[in-house]
Design an enzyme around this catalytic site. Structure first.
Site, PDB file in Angstrom:
ATOM      1  N   ARG A  39       0.860  -1.175   0.017  1.00  0.00           N
ATOM      2  CA  ARG A  39      -0.180  -0.076  -0.143  1.00  0.00           C
ATOM      3  C   ARG A  39       0.774   1.136   0.160  1.00  0.00           C
ATOM      4  O   ARG A  39       0.344   2.236  -0.126  1.00  0.00           O
ATOM      5  CB  ARG A  39      -0.798  -0.088   1.220  1.00  0.00           C
ATOM      6  CG  ARG A  39      -0.275  -0.034   2.490  1.00  0.00           C
ATOM      7  CD  ARG A  39      -0.981  -0.214   3.769  1.00  0.00           C
ATOM      8  NE  ARG A  39      -0.804  -0.138   4.970  1.00  0.00           N
ATOM      9  CZ  ARG A  39      -0.557   0.649   5.953  1.00  0.00           C
ATOM     10  NH1 ARG A  39      -1.599   1.835   5.640  1.00  0.00           N
ATOM     11  NH2 ARG A  39       0.029   0.771   7.025  1.00  0.00           N
ATOM     12  N   TYR A 157      -5.568 -11.070  16.513  1.00  0.00           N
ATOM     13  CA  TYR A 157      -4.391 -11.333  15.515  1.00  0.00           C
ATOM     14  C   TYR A 157      -4.278 -12.798  15.661  1.00  0.00           C
ATOM     15  O   TYR A 157      -3.784 -13.344  14.573  1.00  0.00           O
ATOM     16  CB  TYR A 157      -3.241 -10.427  16.008  1.00  0.00           C
ATOM     17  CG  TYR A 157      -1.827 -10.713  15.324  1.00  0.00           C
ATOM     18  CD1 TYR A 157      -1.787 -10.523  13.899  1.00  0.00           C
ATOM     19  CD2 TYR A 157      -0.940 -11.492  15.996  1.00  0.00           C
ATOM     20  CE1 TYR A 157      -0.575 -10.861  13.368  1.00  0.00           C
ATOM     21  CE2 TYR A 157       0.321 -11.922  15.485  1.00  0.00           C
ATOM     22  CZ  TYR A 157       0.424 -11.577  14.063  1.00  0.00           C
ATOM     23  OH  TYR A 157       1.410 -11.907  13.318  1.00  0.00           O
ATOM     24  N   GLY A 188       8.793 -16.562  14.380  1.00  0.00           N
ATOM     25  CA  GLY A 188       8.546 -15.921  15.781  1.00  0.00           C
ATOM     26  C   GLY A 188       8.671 -14.176  15.895  1.00  0.00           C
ATOM     27  O   GLY A 188       8.846 -13.657  14.924  1.00  0.00           O
ATOM     28  N   VAL A 190      10.352 -10.932  15.032  1.00  0.00           N
ATOM     29  CA  VAL A 190      11.252 -10.419  13.959  1.00  0.00           C
ATOM     30  C   VAL A 190      11.247  -8.822  13.946  1.00  0.00           C
ATOM     31  O   VAL A 190      10.213  -8.120  14.236  1.00  0.00           O
ATOM     32  CB  VAL A 190      10.510 -10.709  12.364  1.00  0.00           C
ATOM     33  CG1 VAL A 190      11.555 -10.443  11.235  1.00  0.00           C
ATOM     34  CG2 VAL A 190      10.234 -12.281  12.494  1.00  0.00           C
TER      35      VAL A 190
END
Length: 267
Positions: A39, A157, A188, A190
């Site tokens: 985007r 989430y 995991g 990052v």
């Protein structure tokens, strides 16, 4: 994977930074033409410029917010107009929000579902039949170790990533023997822009274990995909944590996760 071309085209969503940008470098280094979707126009142009400066591959960019209504139709129309056909799809676009579900914006949480679940599902279902018909190619769906467990203080989430894990696992089984590979990449912590958008502390504050870099995650995901793996969880400690928590009684892990996510919220 039974590819008909030595250089199949790779479409990467969420390609303006983080894991998506890293995937662009990993794929381009092997000679794959790229279609980058995100985007943020300025960042997409930045990524394209760096990639084409390093690798002799064509790179197309499409500026699009896949969380908006009708965005996947718009993407499909743009690809058709440009005569671009992705052979490999990397569904990386997504975001998270930290906080109690009842206190976070309902609209923002629904948009998270639209991007993390609906857009990923839409693009998978659009391109998978063509891949099966050709008997080659495949899809990497980027989930998270969050998909292995419920997540108080990041309820929506974690739930979206559990969907991605379940959906991709099922498609992996359905497409066995077709020449098409379905891989679930579940990293995991990052260090990317994800934490900033989610309202979290940076990844290094979430774990005593040094988080994987975006490049390390992309490299692991790409290697696992090429090897035909169903699930890739980069890092031994991440694997142990994901599978241990998945098997633990929820009455035990829910309070632990609630506290951990509460501590992860940026103040």
């Amino acid at each position: 994977m039974g590819e008909q071309s030595p250089f199949p085209t790779v479409l990467i969503t969420g390609a303006s930074g983080g894991i998506g940008e890293a995937f662009a470098h990993v794929a381009a280094a092997e000679g794959h033409p790229l279609i980058l979707v995100a985007r943020t126009e300025a960042e997409l142009h930045r990524v394209r410029g760096v990639v084409i400066a390093r690798y002799a591959v064509p790179v197309s960019i499409i500026v699009l917010d896949l969380g908006k209504p009708g965005a996947c139709d718009e993407l499909a129309n743009e690809l058709e107009a440009r005569k671009l056909v992705p052979d490999i799809l990397i569904n990386n676009a997504g975001f998270g929000l930290i906080g109690k579900a009842a206190e976070l914006s309902r609209a923002d949480q629904l948009q998270m579902i639209d991007l993390n679940v609906r857009a990923l599902t839409d693009l998978t279902l659009r391109f998978l039949p063509g891949m099966i018909a050709k008997g080659s190619g495949g899809i990497i769906n980027v989930a998270s170790t969050a998909g292995f467990m419920p997540g108080p203080n990041m309820a929506v989430y974690f739930a979206t990533k559990a969907y991605v894990l379940s959906f991709t696992d099922a498609l992996y089984e359905e497409t066995k023997g077709s020449g098409v590979t379905l891989t679930n990449l579940s990293p995991g912590p990052v260090e990317t822009g994800f934490q900033r958008r989610a309202g979290m502390k940076q990844a290094r504050s979430l774990s005593r274990v040094v988080p994987k870099t975006a490049m390390a995650v992309a490299q692991a995901g790409w290697a696992g995909f090429k090897a035909g793996e169903r699930v890739v969880v980069p890092g031994t400690m991440n694997k142990l944590a994901a599978y241990a928590l998945r098997g633990a009684p929820r009455r035990v892990i829910l309070p632990v996760l609630k506290r951990a996510m509460g501590m992860a919220k940026a103040r």
